[in-house]
Design a protein around this motif. Structure first.
Motif, short mmCIF file in Angstrom:
data_model
loop_
_atom_site.label_atom_id
_atom_site.label_comp_id
_atom_site.label_asym_id
_atom_site.label_seq_id
_atom_site.Cartn_x
_atom_site.Cartn_y
_atom_site.Cartn_z
N GLY A 230 13.71 29.91 -45.53
CA GLY A 230 14.11 28.57 -45.10
C GLY A 230 13.13 27.49 -45.56
O GLY A 230 12.18 27.76 -46.30
N THR A 231 13.40 26.28 -45.11
CA THR A 231 12.57 25.13 -45.50
C THR A 231 12.23 24.31 -44.25
O THR A 231 12.72 24.60 -43.15
N PHE A 232 11.43 23.27 -44.44
CA PHE A 232 11.02 22.43 -43.31
C PHE A 232 11.24 20.96 -43.65
O PHE A 232 11.06 20.55 -44.79
N GLY A 233 11.60 20.21 -42.63
CA GLY A 233 11.72 18.77 -42.80
C GLY A 233 10.92 18.06 -41.72
O GLY A 233 10.71 18.63 -40.63
N PHE A 234 10.49 16.87 -42.02
CA PHE A 234 9.71 16.10 -41.04
C PHE A 234 10.28 14.69 -40.93
O PHE A 234 10.43 14.00 -41.94
#
Ligand code: SAM
Length: 311
Positions: A230-234
């Motif tokens: 998966g990935t991450f967003g801020f």
């Protein structure tokens, strides 16, 4: 569409209901007066407005609420918006997705945001006032199974309440989801956010990270950790301001248009559509909304709960 500061406006946050089956502590400030059913904007009125806005440059619509999956015939609404050749996405708390994910996908929806703020049952109940943790997790799993892409999980971490980051890191290591950390805006009870920078520091300890881009319209920054599925967003509304890039208008469930989440001023679009319609009147009201869009949210306080404005 442009506002008076030259910002391009091409994105509508469309709240279709102020009802919700959760009572998230940062979103609901006690009970509030619900919109009368006869005052809720109808789907046909929504399509008329969206079609008008599309001719003026609208490109994307996010369906929100309240909890949008509580509204009857949501699938029909999505089908019609997708037919209008717009980018359509939906934000939901996920608790009804197990039953509805397949029909939403069938209607043409591909992008979904699911708000889940913790991965622990009893804390979930404390934060949301509802015993629906398993339903939310089942909804998340169902949306992955059905094929939504991207599946973004909105996570609002609050100091002293749900500060844990590691369960989210583990989830993104294993599943193709995008975990988006959102700093809580102190609408209700003055909650303090876990700052995005703090989370990024923890992320960097997990391995090599690189900035990436992911389909979407919001002000998020995205990252991938090497080896994670998966990935991450801020999204850091408290630590930074992204008003200079704002491209949004918001419609609430009673058909009032707002130019900013924080703006107390609303414009009654439903009245023009329902009682007093002419293309010119609609146009002039929209131009008025654009002209009143503030440069930023400094000095403004939201006058309603997020679920009333449309999150
Ligand atoms: N029920 C849907 C959901 O859960 O996504 C849509 C409505 S909800 C208001 C939309 C988003 O707003 C959620 O992801 C929630 O986390 C976010 N939100 C609500 N209040 C907030 C606040 N005070 N600060 C930051 N985000 C907030």
């Amino acid at each position: 569409m442009k506002d008076k500061f030259g910002r391009k406006i091409d994105y509508l946050r469309l709240s279709i209901t102020d009802r919700c089956n959760l009572r998230c502590i940062y979103c609901h400030n006690g009970e509030f007066e619900k919109v009368e059913p006869s005052s809720v904007i109808s789907y046909e009125e929504i399509f008329a407005l969206v079609s008008h806005l599309k001719n003026k440059g609208l490109r994307a619509v996010k369906i929100t609420g309240g909890e949008p999956l509580l509204r009857k015939d949501i699938t029909y609404c999505i089908e019609k918006l997708v037919e209008m050749d717009l980018e359509v996405s939906l934000t939901t708390n996920g608790t009804l997705l197990n039953e509805k994910a397949a029909e939403l996908y069938e209607a043409g929806l591909r992008r979904i945001n699911i708000g889940i703020d913790c991965l622990e049952k009893s804390l979930f109940s404390k934060l949301t006032g509802a015993d629906l943790y398993q339903k939310a997790v089942d909804g998340l799993n169902k949306s992955l199974e059905v094929g939504f892409d991207p599946v973004k999980i909105n996570v609002v971490l609050i100091k002293g309440l749900n500060e844990e980051i590691d369960p989210w890191l583990k989830l993104a290591a294993e599943k193709e989801v995008c975990i988006r950390f959102i700093e809580v805006m102190p609408f209700v009870n003055g909650h303090k956010p876990v700052r995005c920078n703090e989370i990024k520091t923890r992320l960097k300890e997990m391995g090599k990270i690189k900035e990436i881009s992911i389909q979407g319209r919001g002000p998020a920054e995205y990252f991938k950790v090497e080896g994670f599925r998966g990935t991450f967003g801020f999204i850091s509304p408290v630590s930074s301001s992204f008003c200079s890039d704002c491209s949004r208008l918001r419609l609430n469930a009673q058909g009032q248009l707002r130019s900013c989440l924080f703006s107390p001023k609303t414009f009654n679009i439903r009245k023009v559509l329902r009682v007093d319609y002419s293309k010119e009147k609609l146009d002039s009201l929209i131009e008025e909304v654009l002209a009143k869009k503030p440069i930023d949210n400094k000095g403004l306080e939201p006058v309603e709960n997020m679920c009333q404005i449309g999150g």
